[in-house]
Design a protein around this motif. Structure first.
Motif, mmCIF file in Angstrom:
data_model
loop_
_atom_site.group_PDB
_atom_site.id
_atom_site.type_symbol
_atom_site.label_atom_id
_atom_site.label_comp_id
_atom_site.label_asym_id
_atom_site.label_seq_id
_atom_site.Cartn_x
_atom_site.Cartn_y
_atom_site.Cartn_z
ATOM 1 N N MET A 1 0.800 -1.214 0.000
ATOM 2 C CA MET A 1 0.000 0.000 0.000
ATOM 3 C C MET A 1 0.840 1.275 0.000
ATOM 4 O O MET A 1 0.339 2.347 -0.326
ATOM 5 N N ALA A 2 2.109 1.190 0.351
ATOM 6 C CA ALA A 2 2.982 2.370 0.373
ATOM 7 C C ALA A 2 3.425 2.772 -1.030
ATOM 8 O O ALA A 2 4.033 3.832 -1.206
ATOM 9 N N ILE A 3 3.135 1.955 -2.034
ATOM 10 C CA ILE A 3 3.532 2.279 -3.412
ATOM 11 C C ILE A 3 2.903 3.594 -3.863
ATOM 12 O O ILE A 3 3.558 4.415 -4.506
ATOM 13 N N ALA A 4 1.655 3.839 -3.486
ATOM 14 C CA ALA A 4 0.999 5.108 -3.855
ATOM 15 C C ALA A 4 1.758 6.288 -3.257
ATOM 16 O O ALA A 4 1.921 7.327 -3.916
ATOM 17 N N THR A 5 2.261 6.137 -2.044
ATOM 18 C CA THR A 5 3.021 7.210 -1.396
ATOM 19 C C THR A 5 4.335 7.456 -2.119
ATOM 20 O O THR A 5 4.717 8.604 -2.353
ATOM 21 N N VAL A 6 5.039 6.388 -2.499
ATOM 22 C CA VAL A 6 6.328 6.552 -3.170
ATOM 23 C C VAL A 6 6.150 7.207 -4.546
ATOM 24 O O VAL A 6 6.955 8.047 -4.957
ATOM 25 N N VAL A 7 5.079 6.866 -5.235
ATOM 26 C CA VAL A 7 4.790 7.485 -6.535
ATOM 27 C C VAL A 7 4.480 8.973 -6.345
ATOM 28 O O VAL A 7 4.964 9.817 -7.100
ATOM 29 N N THR A 8 3.718 9.299 -5.319
ATOM 30 C CA THR A 8 3.376 10.695 -5.038
ATOM 31 C C THR A 8 4.624 11.510 -4.708
ATOM 32 O O THR A 8 4.800 12.623 -5.204
ATOM 33 N N VAL A 9 5.507 10.965 -3.885
ATOM 34 C CA VAL A 9 6.764 11.651 -3.536
ATOM 35 C C VAL A 9 7.579 11.910 -4.797
ATOM 36 O O VAL A 9 8.071 13.026 -5.020
ATOM 37 N N ALA A 10 7.713 10.900 -5.640
ATOM 38 C CA ALA A 10 8.482 11.049 -6.878
ATOM 39 C C ALA A 10 7.859 12.104 -7.793
ATOM 40 O O ALA A 10 8.571 12.938 -8.371
ATOM 41 N N GLU A 11 6.550 12.104 -7.906
ATOM 42 C CA GLU A 11 5.876 13.077 -8.768
ATOM 43 C C GLU A 11 6.018 14.507 -8.239
ATOM 44 O O GLU A 11 6.186 15.442 -9.014
ATOM 45 N N ILE A 12 5.959 14.669 -6.934
ATOM 46 C CA ILE A 12 6.148 16.004 -6.348
ATOM 47 C C ILE A 12 7.551 16.509 -6.679
ATOM 48 O O ILE A 12 7.730 17.662 -7.095
#
Length: 138
Positions: free
Chosen positions: A57-68
């Motif tokens: 479930m942390a994959i969404a967080t890692v993608v968001t961090v990278a996109e920011i």
């Protein structure tokens, strides 16, 4: 300065702390999103690239961090890996498969310029409170 930035700046990044010194293992429950964004900026500054890693479930967080980081102009993506890993659960006989994602980001050409602008902005914000003068009515 906000608590997250202060917390990230107080972390001592020492080589040898883990197998990969520029890896951040992201959780979606332990720390706020911008903790990881600010930590990734520090890793980019020190190592020129950073590996963001997440399970399940942390994959969404890692993608968001990278996109920011990408949309703000701090980083460019170098590599994205996705795969499954076997996780041994104490209460199960068989291992459970979980999705894993790793995103490697590198510094952009304007990274240092953006970081300097951020530092200047924080200094101005910190100084704003000192400029006000309270005048009592007589």
């Amino acid at each position: 300065m906000d608590k997250i930035t202060v917390g990230v700046e107080n972390i001592n990044i020492a080589a040898g702390d883990s197998l990969k010194k520029n890896r951040i293992q992201v959780s979606n429950t332990k720390k706020p999103l911008f903790f990881y964004v600010n930590l990734a900026k520090r890793y980019l500054k020190q190592y020129n690239d950073v590996e963001l890693s997440a399970l399940g479930m942390a994959i969404a967080t890692v993608v968001t961090v990278a996109e920011i980081l990408k949309n703000s102009g701090y980083a460019v993506e170098k590599k994205i890996l996705t795969y499954t890993v076997d996780i041994k659960a104490e209460n199960r006989a068989r291992p459970v498969q979980k999705a894993k994602m790793e995103i490697v980001l590198g510094k952009t050409a304007k990274f240092d310029e953006l970081m300097a602008a951020d530092a200047e902005e924080r200094e101005l914000a910190a100084g704003d409170g000192e400029e006000w003068e309270i005048v009592a009515n007589s």
